[in-house]
Write an enzyme that holds these catalytic residues in place. Sequence first.
Site, PDB file in Angstrom:
ATOM      1  N   GLU A  25      37.668  45.244  43.441  1.00 13.94           N
ATOM      2  CA  GLU A  25      39.002  45.095  44.039  1.00 13.94           C
ATOM      3  C   GLU A  25      40.056  45.364  42.968  1.00 13.94           C
ATOM      4  OE1 GLU A  25      40.975  41.403  44.327  1.00 13.94           O
ATOM      5  OE2 GLU A  25      39.236  40.210  43.759  1.00 13.94           O
ATOM      6  N   LYS A 159      38.377  29.150  43.494  1.00 14.73           N
ATOM      7  CA  LYS A 159      39.179  28.324  42.595  1.00 14.73           C
ATOM      8  C   LYS A 159      39.459  26.977  43.229  1.00 14.73           C
ATOM      9  CE  LYS A 159      41.334  31.245  39.363  1.00 14.73           C
ATOM     10  NZ  LYS A 159      42.214  32.396  39.245  1.00 14.73           N
TER      11      LYS A 159
HETATM   12  N1  PSU Z   1      41.483  34.319  43.187  1.00 17.91           N
HETATM   13  C1  PSU Z   1      41.528  34.608  41.862  1.00 17.91           C
HETATM   14  N2  PSU Z   1      42.072  35.767  41.450  1.00 17.91           N
HETATM   15  C2  PSU Z   1      42.566  36.695  42.336  1.00 17.91           C
HETATM   16  C3  PSU Z   1      42.493  36.399  43.726  1.00 17.91           C
HETATM   17  C4  PSU Z   1      41.951  35.204  44.115  1.00 17.91           C
HETATM   18  O1  PSU Z   1      41.103  33.802  41.071  1.00 17.91           O
HETATM   19  O2  PSU Z   1      43.059  37.749  41.917  1.00 17.91           O
HETATM   20  C5  PSU Z   1      42.976  37.417  44.712  1.00 17.91           C
HETATM   21  C6  PSU Z   1      41.799  38.211  45.289  1.00 17.91           C
HETATM   22  O3  PSU Z   1      42.213  39.549  45.466  1.00 17.91           O
HETATM   23  C7  PSU Z   1      41.579  37.540  46.632  1.00 17.91           C
HETATM   24  C8  PSU Z   1      42.997  37.225  47.015  1.00 17.91           C
HETATM   25  O4  PSU Z   1      40.945  38.372  47.584  1.00 17.91           O
HETATM   26  O5  PSU Z   1      43.587  36.767  45.813  1.00 17.91           O
HETATM   27  C9  PSU Z   1      43.100  36.190  48.108  1.00 17.91           C
HETATM   28  O6  PSU Z   1      44.423  36.061  48.491  1.00 17.91           O
HETATM   29  P1  PSU Z   1      44.821  35.121  49.731  1.00 17.91           P
HETATM   30  O7  PSU Z   1      44.561  33.730  49.269  1.00 17.91           O
HETATM   31  O8  PSU Z   1      46.275  35.412  49.956  1.00 17.91           O
HETATM   32  O9  PSU Z   1      43.957  35.538  50.873  1.00 17.91           O
END
Ligand code: PSU
Length: 304
Positions: A25, A159
Amino acid sequence: MTDILHIGSEVADALAAGDAVVALESTIFSTLGLPEPANRACFQRVVAALRRGGAVPALCGVLDGAAIVGADTAQVERLFEGSAKLAARDLSSAVAAKLQVGVTTVSATATLAAAAGIEVFATGGIGGVHRGAEHSGDVSADLEALARQPVVVVSAGVKAFLDVALTVERLETLGVTVLGWRTDRFPAFYVRDGGLGLSHTVDDGNQVAEALRAASVLGHRSGILVVNPIPGDAELDRAMIDEVVSKADDDARRAGMSGADVTPAVLAALVEATDSAVVPANIALAESNAAVAAEIAAALAQQR
Ligand code: PSU
Ligand code: MN
């Protein structure tokens, strides 16, 4: 190859030959995921780990209105600078609007990997159910995409600013197979044990490859989440992490954030609150996930 989906030449050749390919990604390598210059360092370490394991990296994103799977060197540079975060649902509108640079999350990347015929995807941590989701309704689209796309996603769990227990429950409801990589505990990103047990443990890439084949034959058309704990020497102190992460999420909500803005804001707050201690941990786990993903992709290539 179409105007909408561009597969890089090295990736296209590897797929045609049945060789190992691992999707990546781009959100984690943009400044939405990691501060500069750690984002570039992280990308280099991840790519080196994939190459060592015999896999071709396929960085995904959107450039000039086309979805890219397998960015070349110049395209990688443009994605580092991206600031438009795209989930799976945003891909079609980004293409239609001829968006110049968009970075893809786990949900968007799993979608692109499946469209390109890539079976393995390495990331840092997936999105999940946010703390307080009973009020905010904030559940990452990553979970739904994992259920829908028949791709193996390797992550260090979620996380701890997310609700780990609710995330694990949701994965079960959605029917996502979760395999612990040499562990029977669900990991929580910076810490090896997120406090919950796992029903299934795997020891090598062959076992994951077999599970993916079985899912396909048996018609269980969903993804497989492989959870790989952060290397022990990079693990952070649980009490310290617990304190800063719960505050970071609360602060983001209180500042009126919602939707896609929440996660990048919390990630930036964590870097700030820990005086960047989270950055080397983040790089170490991403590199470790890449090595595991390469082993799984190599096992799948062997089966072909
Ligand atoms: N968690 C991390 N680093 C990240 C992300 C999540 O520790 O960069 C990013 C990833 O791309 C994940 C996205 O798919 O955040 C999820 O975002 P949301 O919570 O808005 O769905
Ligand atoms: Mn969200």
